[in-house]
Design a protein around this motif. Structure first.
Motif, PDB file in Angstrom:
ATOM      1  N   TYR A 167       0.941  -1.108  -0.192  1.00 36.73           N
ATOM      2  CA  TYR A 167      -0.041   0.056   0.134  1.00 36.73           C
ATOM      3  C   TYR A 167       0.762   1.380   0.041  1.00 36.73           C
ATOM      4  CZ  TYR A 167      -3.559  -3.224   1.542  1.00 36.73           C
ATOM      5  OH  TYR A 167      -4.603  -4.423   1.579  1.00 36.73           O
ATOM      6  N   GLU A 196      -7.350   2.056   2.727  1.00 36.73           N
ATOM      7  CA  GLU A 196      -8.213   1.214   2.758  1.00 36.73           C
ATOM      8  C   GLU A 196      -7.603  -0.394   2.693  1.00 36.73           C
ATOM      9  OE1 GLU A 196     -11.513   0.099  -0.313  1.00 36.73           O
ATOM     10  OE2 GLU A 196     -12.722   1.504   1.449  1.00 36.73           O
ATOM     11  N   LEU A 230     -13.328  -4.450   4.128  1.00 40.37           N
ATOM     12  CA  LEU A 230     -12.192  -3.584   4.204  1.00 40.37           C
ATOM     13  C   LEU A 230     -12.541  -2.571   5.235  1.00 40.37           C
ATOM     14  CD1 LEU A 230     -12.066  -2.879   0.175  1.00 40.37           C
ATOM     15  CD2 LEU A 230     -10.379  -4.327   1.799  1.00 40.37           C
ATOM     16  N   THR A 231     -11.491  -1.806   5.747  1.00 37.93           N
ATOM     17  CA  THR A 231     -11.435  -0.885   6.738  1.00 37.93           C
ATOM     18  C   THR A 231     -10.368   0.008   6.448  1.00 37.93           C
ATOM     19  OG1 THR A 231     -11.662  -0.548   9.124  1.00 37.93           O
ATOM     20  CG2 THR A 231      -9.861  -2.117   8.426  1.00 37.93           C
ATOM     21  N   GLN A 232     -10.724   1.435   7.176  1.00 32.60           N
ATOM     22  CA  GLN A 232      -9.904   2.475   6.759  1.00 32.60           C
ATOM     23  C   GLN A 232      -8.753   2.448   8.035  1.00 32.60           C
ATOM     24  OE1 GLN A 232      -9.972   4.876   4.315  1.00 32.60           O
ATOM     25  NE2 GLN A 232     -11.647   3.546   3.486  1.00 32.60           N
TER      26      GLN A 232
END
Length: 85
Positions: free
Chosen positions: A7, A17, A46-48
């Protein structure tokens, strides 16, 4: 199923994310950008996650931070954190 994903960490504070419960393994420069590598379960929602970078001597608020790694870019030194608020 688990995989290692990469990422890009944006230069400003912003969320990345990734699947929930992803385990951040490392952070490094690749070229002139900062990246984190995480072990993720690709079947999870998914999460932030708030990942940010600060240079040595720069201000950092100290509440709810998780240190990830110190990284080097030439003569400059940076520190990668996750904001766990």
């Amino acid at each position: 199923m688990q995989q290692v994903w990469k990422y890009e960490v944006p230069p400003n504070e912003s969320a990345i994310e990734m699947p929930i419960f992803a385990e951040i393994l490392s952070a490094q420069f690749q070229g002139d950008k900062v990246y984190v590598w995480a072990l993720v379960d690709i079947d999870k929602a998914l999460t932030q996650r708030k990942i940010f970078v600060r240079g040595t001597g720069h201000n950092i608020r100290s509440e709810n931070l998780l240190f990830i790694q110190t990284i080097f870019y030439g003569a400059m030194v940076f520190h990668v954190f996750e904001d766990r608020e």
